[in-house]
Design a protein around this motif. Sequence first.
Motif, short mmCIF file in Angstrom:
data_model
loop_
_atom_site.label_atom_id
_atom_site.label_comp_id
_atom_site.label_asym_id
_atom_site.label_seq_id
_atom_site.Cartn_x
_atom_site.Cartn_y
_atom_site.Cartn_z
N GLY A 90 0.81 -1.22 0.00
CA GLY A 90 0.00 0.00 0.00
C GLY A 90 0.84 1.26 0.00
O GLY A 90 0.53 2.22 -0.73
N VAL A 91 1.90 1.28 0.80
CA VAL A 91 2.75 2.46 0.87
C VAL A 91 3.44 2.71 -0.46
O VAL A 91 3.54 3.87 -0.93
N ARG A 92 3.87 1.64 -1.11
CA ARG A 92 4.54 1.82 -2.42
C ARG A 92 3.55 2.35 -3.46
O ARG A 92 3.91 3.18 -4.31
N GLU A 93 2.35 1.85 -3.40
CA GLU A 93 1.34 2.34 -4.35
C GLU A 93 1.02 3.81 -4.09
O GLU A 93 0.91 4.61 -5.04
N GLU A 94 0.88 4.17 -2.81
CA GLU A 94 0.61 5.57 -2.48
C GLU A 94 1.79 6.47 -2.85
O GLU A 94 1.61 7.63 -3.26
N ALA A 95 3.02 5.93 -2.69
CA ALA A 95 4.20 6.72 -3.06
C ALA A 95 4.23 7.01 -4.55
O ALA A 95 4.67 8.08 -4.99
N SER A 96 3.78 6.02 -5.35
CA SER A 96 3.77 6.23 -6.80
C SER A 96 2.79 7.31 -7.20
O SER A 96 2.91 7.92 -8.28
N LEU A 97 1.81 7.58 -6.30
CA LEU A 97 0.82 8.64 -6.57
C LEU A 97 1.21 9.95 -5.90
O LEU A 97 0.45 10.93 -5.96
N ALA A 101 1.57 10.40 -2.64
CA ALA A 101 0.99 10.58 -1.31
C ALA A 101 1.92 10.10 -0.20
O ALA A 101 1.63 10.33 0.98
N ARG A 102 3.00 9.42 -0.55
CA ARG A 102 3.97 8.93 0.43
C ARG A 102 5.37 9.31 -0.02
O ARG A 102 5.66 9.46 -1.21
N ASP A 104 8.91 6.72 3.75
CA ASP A 104 7.78 5.87 4.12
C ASP A 104 7.92 4.48 3.48
O ASP A 104 7.67 3.46 4.11
#
Length: 453
Positions: free
Chosen positions: A361-368, A370-371, A375
């Motif tokens: 989840g954190v990696r996916e959010e980072a790609s957007l 948001a992280r 993180d």
Amino acid sequence: MRGFFAAAAVAVSVLAAPVAQAETLTDAFIAAYRTSNLLDKQAATLRAADEDVAQAMSTLRPVVDFVLGSGYSRARQASNAPVTEGVRTTFDLTAQLVLLDFGRRALQIEIAKESVLATRELLRGVEQDVLFAAVAAYVDVQVNQQLLSLRDSNVRLVTQELRAAQDRFEVGEITRTDVSIAEARLAAARAGYAAAEGNLMVAREAFKAATGAYPRNLARLPTSPRLPASMEAARTVALRTHPSLLAAQRRVTISDLAVELQKAAFRPTLSARVGVGLNDAGGDDQSFGLSLNQRVYSGGNQASLLRQSIANRDGARADLGQAGVLIAQAVGNAWAGLEIANAQVQAGDRQIRAAQTAFDGVREEASLGARTTLDVLNAEQELLDARVTRIQAEAQRYLGVYQILQAMGLLSVEHLQLGIPTYDPAGYYNAVKNAPVHSAQGKKLDRILEKLK
């Protein structure tokens, strides 16, 4: 990116994949038993104790001495008498036998026999130590191989994260600080990999010390041996079979016999002596006699020896009680350790699932956007720590079974059904217990000693 952790997931369990002609745990057990210097030393100590029985048994037999003497003499009976001189040769053969000692020799024989039985239990204890060292070394090598693989996957994953951070920095999505954080984390990952390499080298040395050779391709660990249904059942077995407890029981018997031996020392001894003598002049003489010896006063030495033997007996009995306490405690500790390891494995599975979900989840959010990179790296580190803890807990769970067996006194070649010849403590004992000399028994003893070389 998930491909890296998918590959690393193979290392989650301590059970390694089998390979052709792999070295099994049974092979390690057998090698440890056959190459152990500790077992060889204890077996030699046991043979020395066997000889104490032979020496005690020999006191029941007569002692025969042979003396051949020759000397020159020159003498004059008076100042005006002629000088006489010559060489005189004598031959004397004497035999002496204790006829009655009120049980002293019989007690010494029993003490020697009990000492042999106690030493046999010590040999069993050393056997347990040797076999546990083998399984511990085997598991440790596998654990460190898997941790090294996990650290390698970690280095490759953090390297990918650093490249991604550099790419995002070049397009202005993140700052230089994020790149530096990734660089620092990569350095830490490489340091962890180097440490894992060193730990594996240490584990290989321990394996060689335990089994006599470096590990080859280690096979999958077999199913753990079965244990009793409860801790109390395990304690019951331990208090009946553990070599430390049985050896302590033998020492109590030895101390009881020692007290009786000191009491017998206050009584007299009746001995017989026979002698035959010859000389070169043709003369001969024969003698026979009985002697009764009784010490009347020893300055308090005998009374002190008796009191000392009683004190030693009391100490041996206390040691026996304490041995039972320690064995019961060891079983309880080992059992608790196994339950803790089981709980850690179950918790580790849940932790890994949660950490994997969080990382994805954190990696996916980072790609957007948001992280941050930090993180992502923190989530990856948590997942790595969870996998490391799971591997170590699984190893401890497997070793915990053998720790319980050792605490029960059942970690032996026989109980593990290794199917190899073991040292026969009765073989040497039976050959020497009657104190053989040059005879058919002596030839049998020579053959036994040849096999031991």
